[in-house]
Scaffold this active site. Structure first.
Site, short mmCIF file in Angstrom:
data_model
loop_
_atom_site.label_atom_id
_atom_site.label_comp_id
_atom_site.label_asym_id
_atom_site.label_seq_id
_atom_site.Cartn_x
_atom_site.Cartn_y
_atom_site.Cartn_z
CB THR A 1 -38.43 6.90 -23.56
OG1 THR A 1 -39.14 7.40 -24.67
CG2 THR A 1 -36.94 7.08 -23.74
CG ASP B 1 -37.45 13.80 -24.82
OD1 ASP B 1 -38.33 13.19 -25.44
OD2 ASP B 1 -37.05 13.46 -23.68
N1 ASP Z 1 -39.83 11.23 -24.74
C1 ASP Z 1 -40.28 10.34 -25.78
C2 ASP Z 1 -40.65 11.12 -26.99
O1 ASP Z 1 -41.18 12.22 -26.87
C3 ASP Z 1 -41.42 9.50 -25.39
C4 ASP Z 1 -41.46 9.14 -23.96
O2 ASP Z 1 -40.50 9.02 -23.26
O3 ASP Z 1 -42.54 8.98 -23.44
O4 ASP Z 1 -40.47 10.61 -28.07
#
Ligand code: ASP
Length: 330
Positions: free
Chosen positions: A190, A221
């Site tokens: 992300t 999140d």
């Molecule tokens: N936080 C993101 C999610 O859970 C994925 C990530 O940042 O790795 O969708």
């Protein structure tokens, strides 16, 4: 002293800078920031943050607002169709749908968020339009798409052919679709971006296609204000990456900002958030969570559960990747 009285008095004084219990002992002290803010700076999660920071910096360097910088910055990552974890080039869920999540928060604590959005290239701009043009904070799914189309956003076809090919292969290899997908480099990138502008104002943006091959309908999140992103212009800003479920459970980014409010440095605040994640999980195998933060004075911190998290920083004097500290090796 009855326990109940103790708590009541503690809360009454909680509105003041120093909070004391009935015995006059300091429970915690809100940090008063000096008012001296740092110079413009932008921070982004992971290597794609370098390119994104470049676009954000063009705005900050001209004296532009942090909120404009973070939107323009993460749009670069969203527009990169070779990126498999952000934007329409992202990996689909286990049913083959690329569903996008994003949020934005500005120096006035205004925020906008979009989740489970399909086929729109710039979810961050949809989130910003929700923030600026509606009375809501969050729109999801078909409603979010309808809003985006009404606002003139263009559609893109997803998944991309090569992404679809990979997904088909994954499906073949994972006949048991509810098998826990591994958290690895391919599926947790992300972009979370936080910036301070020349007025010392803070804003942030976060955008993702989420956990690769997630369950259809899953939201992590990243679009959740307080989890993937939180900004309080009096205190600081924080963003997160990693396993969204674990980050949501501790309201991760909000937790980091609140710790800074009560006197922790950004580094210590990120470490405390990781500590809290560790304490809430009996089995942390493969649970990577990463936090990145800045306070009102321009101090920076980053910490992750496992090794491997890095972030990009751009300011008048720096333009580089930095490895975060971490709790454990893989
Ligand atoms: N936080 C993101 C999610 O859970 C994925 C990530 O940042 O790795 O969708």
């Amino acid at each position: 002293m009855k326990r109940r009285t103790f708590f009541r008095l503690g809360l009454v004084t909680g509105a003041l800078t120093v909070t004391r219990n009935v015995f006059g002992n300091t429970l915690f002290e809100e940090k008063s920031f000096s008012g001296k803010t740092g110079s413009p700076v932008v921070l982004s999660t992971w290597i794609h943050g370098m390119e994104a920071n470049r676009a954000a910096w063009e705005i900050l360097n001209k004296g532009g607002k942090a909120v404009d910088a973070v939107e323009a910055g993460v749009k670069i990552t969203e527009a990169d169709i070779t990126n498999r974890s952000v934007g329409v080039g992202g990996r689909p869920d286990r049913d083959g749908h690329v569903t996008l999540d994003a949020c934005i928060m500005d120096e006035q604590s205004r925020c906008g968020s979009v989740a489970f959005l399909e086929g729109i290239a710039h979810p961050i701009s949809v989130a910003r339009a929700i923030m600026e043009k509606t009375q809501h904070v969050m729109l999801v799914g078909d409603g979010a798409k309808k809003f985006a189309l009404d606002q003139g956003f263009k559609t893109s076809k997803t998944p991309l052919p090569e992404v679809k090919k990979d997904w088909k292969k994954w499906k073949e290899e994972n006949k048991d679709l509810f098998k826990k997908p591994q958290i690895n480099h391919e599926n947790h990138d992300t972009i979370g971006m936080i910036a301070m502008d020349k007025n010392g104002d803070l804003s942030g943006a976060c955008t993702t296609s989420g956990w690769a091959y997630k369950m259809h309908g899953r939201v992590g999140d990243s679009p959740i204000i307080g989890a993937g992103l939180f900004v309080d212009n009096e205190v600081g800003a924080a963003t997160a990456s990693g396993l969204g479920e674990a980050i949501i459970r501790i309201a991760g980014s909000h937790t980091v900002v609140e710790s800074m409010r009560y006197g922790f440095s950004p580094q210590k605040a990120c470490e405390e958030a990781v500590k809290r994640i560790l304490s809430k999980h009996k089995d942390l195998t493969n649970v990577q969570c990463c936090f990145l933060a800045i306070d009102k004075e321009g101090n920076i911190g980053a910490h992750s559960v496992y090794a491997g998290f890095n972030y990009a920083i751009k300011s008048a004097s720096e333009n580089k990747m930095v490895d975060s500290t971490f709790d454990r090796n893989w």
